[in-house]
Structure formats: structure tokens, C-alpha cells
Scaffold this active site. Sequence first.
Site, PDB file in Angstrom:
ATOM      1  N   MET A   1       0.857  -1.351  -0.090  1.00 46.55           N
ATOM      2  CA  MET A   1      -0.027   0.095   0.061  1.00 46.55           C
ATOM      3  C   MET A   1       0.708   1.329  -0.153  1.00 46.55           C
ATOM      4  SD  MET A   1      -1.470  -0.392   3.950  1.00 46.55           S
ATOM      5  CE  MET A   1      -1.807  -2.266   3.770  1.00 46.55           C
ATOM      6  N   PRO A   2       1.761   1.524  -1.099  1.00 46.03           N
ATOM      7  CA  PRO A   2       2.457   2.588  -1.021  1.00 46.03           C
ATOM      8  C   PRO A   2       1.805   3.848  -1.499  1.00 46.03           C
ATOM      9  CG  PRO A   2       2.771   1.043  -2.962  1.00 46.03           C
ATOM     10  CD  PRO A   2       1.981   0.478  -2.034  1.00 46.03           C
ATOM     11  N   ILE A   3       2.453   4.949  -1.074  1.00 43.77           N
ATOM     12  CA  ILE A   3       1.855   6.398  -1.475  1.00 43.77           C
ATOM     13  C   ILE A   3       3.012   6.902  -2.342  1.00 43.77           C
ATOM     14  CG2 ILE A   3       0.969   8.513  -0.748  1.00 43.77           C
ATOM     15  CD1 ILE A   3       0.314   7.209   2.025  1.00 43.77           C
TER      16      ILE A   3
END
Lengths: 73, 73, 73, 73, 73, 73
Positions: free
Chosen positions: E1-3
Amino acid sequence: MPIVTIQITREGTTPEQKAALIKGATDLMSEVLNKPPALTFVVIQEVELADWGVAGLPVEEFRRQTGSEPNGD
Amino acid sequence: MPIVTIQITREGTTPEQKAALIKGATDLMSEVLNKPPALTFVVIQEVELADWGVAGLPVEEFRRQTGSEPNGD
Amino acid sequence: MPIVTIQITREGTTPEQKAALIKGATDLMSEVLNKPPALTFVVIQEVELADWGVAGLPVEEFRRQTGSEPNGD
Amino acid sequence: MPIVTIQITREGTTPEQKAALIKGATDLMSEVLNKPPALTFVVIQEVELADWGVAGLPVEEFRRQTGSEPNGD
Amino acid sequence: MPIVTIQITREGTTPEQKAALIKGATDLMSEVLNKPPALTFVVIQEVELADWGVAGLPVEEFRRQTGSEPNGD
Amino acid sequence: MPIVTIQITREGTTPEQKAALIKGATDLMSEVLNKPPALTFVVIQEVELADWGVAGLPVEEFRRQTGSEPNGD
């Protein structure tokens, strides 16, 4: 002179992977917007699992409840 | 009530230097925009060298290839 | 290659004031940490008053309740 | 798909408190804006005391000079 | 779940270019770290030229003084 | 003195909803970590739909392809 900030959970990302993220992000800015690499900054921020929440839960608890794998999210 | 965030590579910045950055940033907001120091936040974020990229390379590799000094960038 | 991000409420900051913030922040990094201006980025983020909260209130309501002046915070 | 970033000084915040922050922030987005928890990210950033400044001083010096308690600010 | 957050100067980036940045950044996280696209957020922040500084100058003044083209930086 | 940053897509969030987000985030910091509201900043950042990507797509295209509602994500 873009700045690309990449936030990821701290889960053993290697220096080689970080170098690949830096190169990939810089190439992306160059290819899409013709931004010069020499003035493109990439900053990687690794976040402890206990400090990242999704679905109202810390990541580890989210994975426990959903059975998803470390790299499944 | 400004927020000044200072991102730098982690390379031995001393508490005294950090205090000077905090004071300098706060004075700047006060002098230019008349912002009260009591409601001015300064946040320093030190970033590992492996996590900072420029010219498509991690900083240390960039310095190796360009011969630039630690504080040359 | 530091990045200085300055977040302020949007209240008529002039181009001249922004230029002074950019110069001041860059000089600060140079004076305290000997960082070269050519690789120092400064990013100013102006935030609408309705989007900034302090003491649990949007800024304008905070000022109304406390009687503080626009540049008193 | 909101992102809520919580920056706090590093002062012994427990995993349970972090879980409460994550749940509370996610519930807030759901209750106020009807945002689904499954696509709400919460990121907690703990900042060393020496890296956080207020009133032109590093936090610890600010507390020393004002006599305010660790959780008084 | 990278940003992945991409900060660029506001200079006419088209919706198609933004879509390419979003796809490229998502693919990068997937290829390098096996992160699932469905939980990868990309946020583009366009910054006014007057709000971005380099070498102690607002970008437009920097370009005037150095003669560099809009996409030369 | 926490800083809570709330990033959401720009989709008609009202001043009242923003005030509720500010109050809720401030109350959360007070209840969980006993942080004083007077020194708690909340910053809301609204992001254009074309500037927010998920699953490799700009939000609107993601919704078109998945049929999800504006507040379904």
C-alpha cells in the site's frame, strides 16, 4: 525540478530495490514530462508497520484479519 | 501558524545545527510575514543517504560518479 | 540537496514576500549546513483558511473566538 | 481514499495508542465524509524532540524555558 | 500500500500526462516491490512557479538568470 | 503540538464538514495522547480528481472501470 516522494512500509527493502525505485521514478519524470534527472529529487520514506494503518487497523493486524501476505498490500 | 519542514540527508547534523535551523526558519517567518514564533512549527526530517536520489542515483552513487563532496550537494 | 517546505495560510502573500522566503530559506541551509543553493529546493504551500485548523477550529473561527489578528497566528 | 498523516514528537507512544489513532482517524473520515475504511490510509510519523521546533526553539528547550510538561504541548 | 507523491511546477501538464505518471509510478511499485496496484496511491501536487524556489530564486527568476528552458529544470 | 494532515479528493467537501474534520482530528489527539488543542494543527489538502491515482488509474477512470461511487473510495 520535480520531487517524487515514495512512502512504503519498512519491510526489508534492499539498497538495490531503492536504487531501482530512484532510477525508475527519475526516468518516469524524464519520459513523461521531459524533466532533467540532474534536478529530480526522489525521497523514500520507510514507515514502521505499527505506524501505517488501513481499514482502521495497523497493517499487521489488517493482514492477520484478512490473511493477506506482506506484499499483498 | 506556519509549518516549515526541512528535509536533509542524514549526515551528522548536530543538535546545535538543528537548533540554528529551527531559530533561522522561525525568524524568517517572523521577519517576512510577521508570523508569531509561538505558533510556528519547524520539523526537520533526516533522510538516509540510500533513501535520497538525484540524477537517477542514490546520493552516494551520485557523489561517487560526480566526485562531489558530501556537502557539495 | 535539501528541500524546505513552507506551509502558510493563503492571506495575500506577495511574490516579493515569497521570493524573500525562498532566499531566506536557501541562505539558512547554506549558512548552517553549507548546502549549495543550486541544489536547494524551497516549496511554498498556501492553504485556504477553511482548510487550516488550530485549537479544534478553522482558523477564521479561532480568530473570531480569540480576537487574534490575521497575522497574530 | 483519504490519506491522514499524523506527525507527533517521539515520546513513547505505545502500539495501542497508535492503533487508537489509526482507528479514530479512519472512523472520522467515514463519519464525516463517508469514506470507506478499506481505502483510507493513516500514516504516523514520529519526530525526534531535537527535530521539532516551536517558538524558535527545539521542543525540549522550549519546555525548559516555559516549564511546560511533555504532554502540555 | 505505497503512496507516491509527485510534486511538479504547474506548467500545463495534461490529463494524459498525469495518467501516464500515475500508471508509471504504480507499475514501478509493482515491478520493484511487488506492491498491488489496487492499494497504491499516487498523488500529484502542482506548485505555482512563484511558489517553487531553486538556487535562492523563484523558478522564473532562476530561468531568467540562467537562461534555462521551462523544461530544462 | 501534533500536525494532522488530511488529504482528500476535491469533491465538494463543505466548510461544515471541514470544521468537523478539524474538530474530530483535534479531539482524537487530545483523547488518545492528551495533546493540547491549542497547539494542534490540522491541515486539509484537497486534491483534484485528475491528480489522484489508484490501481494505476486516475480516480475518475478507476470509478468508470470499477463502477464504484464517488464516495465508494
